[in-house]
Scaffold this motif. Structure first.
Motif, PDB file in Angstrom:
ATOM      1  N   SER A   3       0.830  -1.212   0.000  1.00  0.00           N
ATOM      2  CA  SER A   3       0.000   0.000   0.000  1.00  0.00           C
ATOM      3  C   SER A   3       0.860   1.255   0.000  1.00  0.00           C
ATOM      4  CB  SER A   3      -0.917   0.025   1.225  1.00  0.00           C
ATOM      5  OG  SER A   3      -1.810  -1.044   1.187  1.00  0.00           O
ATOM      6  N   PHE A   4       1.910   1.236   0.816  1.00  0.00           N
ATOM      7  CA  PHE A   4       2.846   2.355   0.869  1.00  0.00           C
ATOM      8  C   PHE A   4       3.469   2.606  -0.505  1.00  0.00           C
ATOM      9  CE2 PHE A   4       7.331   3.565   1.175  1.00  0.00           C
ATOM     10  CZ  PHE A   4       7.229   4.807   1.786  1.00  0.00           C
ATOM     11  N   CYS A   5       3.914   1.537  -1.157  1.00  0.00           N
ATOM     12  CA  CYS A   5       4.561   1.662  -2.462  1.00  0.00           C
ATOM     13  C   CYS A   5       3.605   2.206  -3.519  1.00  0.00           C
ATOM     14  CB  CYS A   5       5.131   0.319  -2.910  1.00  0.00           C
ATOM     15  SG  CYS A   5       6.530  -0.227  -1.923  1.00  0.00           S
ATOM     16  N   ILE A   6       2.392   1.730  -3.522  1.00  0.00           N
ATOM     17  CA  ILE A   6       1.388   2.221  -4.466  1.00  0.00           C
ATOM     18  C   ILE A   6       1.145   3.708  -4.239  1.00  0.00           C
ATOM     19  CG2 ILE A   6      -1.046   2.077  -5.165  1.00  0.00           C
ATOM     20  CD1 ILE A   6      -0.802  -0.964  -4.349  1.00  0.00           C
ATOM     21  N   GLU A   7       0.964   4.084  -2.990  1.00  0.00           N
ATOM     22  CA  GLU A   7       0.701   5.485  -2.640  1.00  0.00           C
ATOM     23  C   GLU A   7       1.872   6.382  -3.043  1.00  0.00           C
ATOM     24  OE1 GLU A   7      -1.710   8.538  -1.052  1.00  0.00           O
ATOM     25  OE2 GLU A   7      -2.186   6.456  -1.495  1.00  0.00           O
ATOM     26  N   GLN A   8       3.071   5.959  -2.726  1.00  0.00           N
ATOM     27  CA  GLN A   8       4.251   6.761  -3.059  1.00  0.00           C
ATOM     28  C   GLN A   8       4.432   6.870  -4.572  1.00  0.00           C
ATOM     29  OE1 GLN A   8       6.074   8.539  -0.798  1.00  0.00           O
ATOM     30  NE2 GLN A   8       4.429   7.825   0.536  1.00  0.00           N
ATOM     31  N   TYR A   9       4.203   5.776  -5.285  1.00  0.00           N
ATOM     32  CA  TYR A   9       4.357   5.769  -6.737  1.00  0.00           C
ATOM     33  C   TYR A   9       3.341   6.704  -7.394  1.00  0.00           C
ATOM     34  CZ  TYR A   9       5.020   4.023 -11.464  1.00  0.00           C
ATOM     35  OH  TYR A   9       5.285   3.935 -12.804  1.00  0.00           O
ATOM     36  N   LYS A  10       2.096   6.619  -6.972  1.00  0.00           N
ATOM     37  CA  LYS A  10       1.073   7.473  -7.591  1.00  0.00           C
ATOM     38  C   LYS A  10       1.362   8.939  -7.321  1.00  0.00           C
ATOM     39  CE  LYS A  10      -2.752   7.867  -4.305  1.00  0.00           C
ATOM     40  NZ  LYS A  10      -2.988   9.286  -4.346  1.00  0.00           N
ATOM     41  N   ASN A  11       1.816   9.249  -6.126  1.00  0.00           N
ATOM     42  CA  ASN A  11       2.155  10.635  -5.809  1.00  0.00           C
ATOM     43  C   ASN A  11       3.349  11.123  -6.615  1.00  0.00           C
ATOM     44  OD1 ASN A  11       0.057  10.807  -3.958  1.00  0.00           O
ATOM     45  ND2 ASN A  11       1.354  10.309  -2.219  1.00  0.00           N
ATOM     46  N   ALA A  12       4.364  10.284  -6.749  1.00  0.00           N
ATOM     47  CA  ALA A  12       5.568  10.658  -7.495  1.00  0.00           C
ATOM     48  C   ALA A  12       5.268  10.867  -8.977  1.00  0.00           C
ATOM     49  CB  ALA A  12       6.642   9.588  -7.322  1.00  0.00           C
ATOM     50  N   LYS A  13       4.344  10.075  -9.512  1.00  0.00           N
ATOM     51  CA  LYS A  13       4.023  10.148 -10.947  1.00  0.00           C
ATOM     52  C   LYS A  13       2.855  11.081 -11.248  1.00  0.00           C
ATOM     53  CE  LYS A  13       7.172   7.183 -11.918  1.00  0.00           C
ATOM     54  NZ  LYS A  13       8.426   7.648 -12.488  1.00  0.00           N
ATOM     55  N   GLY A  14       2.180  11.565 -10.219  1.00  0.00           N
ATOM     56  CA  GLY A  14       1.042  12.455 -10.429  1.00  0.00           C
ATOM     57  C   GLY A  14      -0.139  11.755 -11.079  1.00  0.00           C
ATOM     58  N   ILE A  15      -0.341  10.496 -10.712  1.00  0.00           N
ATOM     59  CA  ILE A  15      -1.454   9.715 -11.258  1.00  0.00           C
ATOM     60  C   ILE A  15      -2.349   9.278 -10.112  1.00  0.00           C
ATOM     61  CG2 ILE A  15      -0.150   8.959 -13.282  1.00  0.00           C
ATOM     62  CD1 ILE A  15       0.409   6.307 -11.869  1.00  0.00           C
ATOM     63  N   ASP A  16      -3.513   8.713 -10.454  1.00  0.00           N
ATOM     64  CA  ASP A  16      -4.391   8.237  -9.384  1.00  0.00           C
ATOM     65  C   ASP A  16      -4.078   6.773  -9.054  1.00  0.00           C
ATOM     66  OD1 ASP A  16      -5.767   6.581 -11.225  1.00  0.00           O
ATOM     67  OD2 ASP A  16      -7.327   8.062 -11.555  1.00  0.00           O
ATOM     68  N   GLY A  17      -4.686   6.298  -7.993  1.00  0.00           N
ATOM     69  CA  GLY A  17      -4.424   4.948  -7.518  1.00  0.00           C
ATOM     70  C   GLY A  17      -4.779   3.867  -8.519  1.00  0.00           C
ATOM     71  N   THR A  18      -5.838   4.086  -9.267  1.00  0.00           N
ATOM     72  CA  THR A  18      -6.248   3.108 -10.276  1.00  0.00           C
ATOM     73  C   THR A  18      -5.183   2.956 -11.347  1.00  0.00           C
ATOM     74  OG1 THR A  18      -8.579   3.591  -9.889  1.00  0.00           O
ATOM     75  CG2 THR A  18      -8.026   2.522 -11.967  1.00  0.00           C
ATOM     76  N   ASP A  19      -4.644   4.091 -11.814  1.00  0.00           N
ATOM     77  CA  ASP A  19      -3.591   4.037 -12.831  1.00  0.00           C
ATOM     78  C   ASP A  19      -2.326   3.375 -12.283  1.00  0.00           C
ATOM     79  OD1 ASP A  19      -5.231   5.260 -14.703  1.00  0.00           O
ATOM     80  OD2 ASP A  19      -4.430   7.269 -14.317  1.00  0.00           O
ATOM     81  N   ALA A  20      -1.982   3.688 -11.046  1.00  0.00           N
ATOM     82  CA  ALA A  20      -0.808   3.071 -10.426  1.00  0.00           C
ATOM     83  C   ALA A  20      -0.990   1.560 -10.340  1.00  0.00           C
ATOM     84  CB  ALA A  20      -0.566   3.669  -9.042  1.00  0.00           C
ATOM     85  N   MET A  21      -2.171   1.116  -9.917  1.00  0.00           N
ATOM     86  CA  MET A  21      -2.433  -0.318  -9.822  1.00  0.00           C
ATOM     87  C   MET A  21      -2.373  -0.992 -11.186  1.00  0.00           C
ATOM     88  SD  MET A  21      -2.644  -1.769  -6.968  1.00  0.00           S
ATOM     89  CE  MET A  21      -3.355  -3.298  -7.530  1.00  0.00           C
ATOM     90  N   GLU A  22      -2.899  -0.343 -12.210  1.00  0.00           N
ATOM     91  CA  GLU A  22      -2.842  -0.915 -13.557  1.00  0.00           C
ATOM     92  C   GLU A  22      -1.402  -1.117 -14.008  1.00  0.00           C
ATOM     93  OE1 GLU A  22      -5.196   1.555 -16.135  1.00  0.00           O
ATOM     94  OE2 GLU A  22      -7.069   0.935 -15.193  1.00  0.00           O
ATOM     95  N   ILE A  23      -0.547  -0.140 -13.723  1.00  0.00           N
ATOM     96  CA  ILE A  23       0.869  -0.255 -14.080  1.00  0.00           C
ATOM     97  C   ILE A  23       1.519  -1.383 -13.273  1.00  0.00           C
ATOM     98  CG2 ILE A  23       3.114   0.919 -13.922  1.00  0.00           C
ATOM     99  CD1 ILE A  23       1.500   3.565 -14.480  1.00  0.00           C
ATOM    100  N   PHE A  24       1.267  -1.412 -11.968  1.00  0.00           N
ATOM    101  CA  PHE A  24       1.853  -2.441 -11.118  1.00  0.00           C
ATOM    102  C   PHE A  24       1.418  -3.837 -11.564  1.00  0.00           C
ATOM    103  CE2 PHE A  24       3.338  -0.406  -6.892  1.00  0.00           C
ATOM    104  CZ  PHE A  24       3.953   0.632  -7.575  1.00  0.00           C
ATOM    105  N   LEU A  25       0.160  -3.998 -11.914  1.00  0.00           N
ATOM    106  CA  LEU A  25      -0.335  -5.303 -12.361  1.00  0.00           C
ATOM    107  C   LEU A  25       0.223  -5.666 -13.734  1.00  0.00           C
ATOM    108  CD1 LEU A  25      -4.024  -5.076 -11.132  1.00  0.00           C
ATOM    109  CD2 LEU A  25      -2.182  -6.468 -10.146  1.00  0.00           C
ATOM    110  N   LYS A  26       0.271  -4.705 -14.628  1.00  0.00           N
ATOM    111  CA  LYS A  26       0.754  -4.953 -15.988  1.00  0.00           C
ATOM    112  C   LYS A  26       2.194  -5.466 -16.002  1.00  0.00           C
ATOM    113  CE  LYS A  26       1.389  -2.636 -20.445  1.00  0.00           C
ATOM    114  NZ  LYS A  26       1.170  -1.381 -21.196  1.00  0.00           N
ATOM    115  N   TYR A  27       3.022  -4.908 -15.128  1.00  0.00           N
ATOM    116  CA  TYR A  27       4.439  -5.250 -15.135  1.00  0.00           C
ATOM    117  C   TYR A  27       4.861  -6.177 -13.986  1.00  0.00           C
ATOM    118  CZ  TYR A  27       4.687  -1.773 -18.765  1.00  0.00           C
ATOM    119  OH  TYR A  27       4.488  -1.081 -19.936  1.00  0.00           O
TER     120      TYR A  27
END
Length: 74
Positions: free
Chosen positions: A13-37
């Motif tokens: 959860s921490f990693c998702i939150e930090q990634y979305k904040n760093a990239k300026g995206i929402d949680g859904t987009d961050a999860m899609e990237i994390f799942l895709k790769y």
């Protein structure tokens, strides 16, 4: 849920939150990237090492992991 699994869940959860904040995206987009790769699997598998690192190092590691996966898809 046992303590270790709870710690891993909090870390993911921490990693998702930090990634979305760093990239300026929402949680859904961050999860899609994390799942895709396969980032969640990577973070889970290497939890023992990764959770001891600082936020910036983790984000750089995630970026590097994703870039390596992108290169393999070509």
């Amino acid at each position: 849920m046992d303590k270790r699994n709870q710690d891993i869940a909090y870390f993911l959860s921490f990693c998702i939150e930090q990634y979305k904040n760093a990239k300026g995206i929402d949680g859904t987009d961050a999860m899609e990237i994390f799942l895709k790769y396969g980032v969640l699997d990577y973070l889970n598998e290497h939890f023992e090492i990764l959770h001891t690192q600082n936020r910036q190092w983790i984000l750089e590691d995630i970026d590097e992991f994703i870039e390596l996966r992108k290169d393999k898809r070509i």
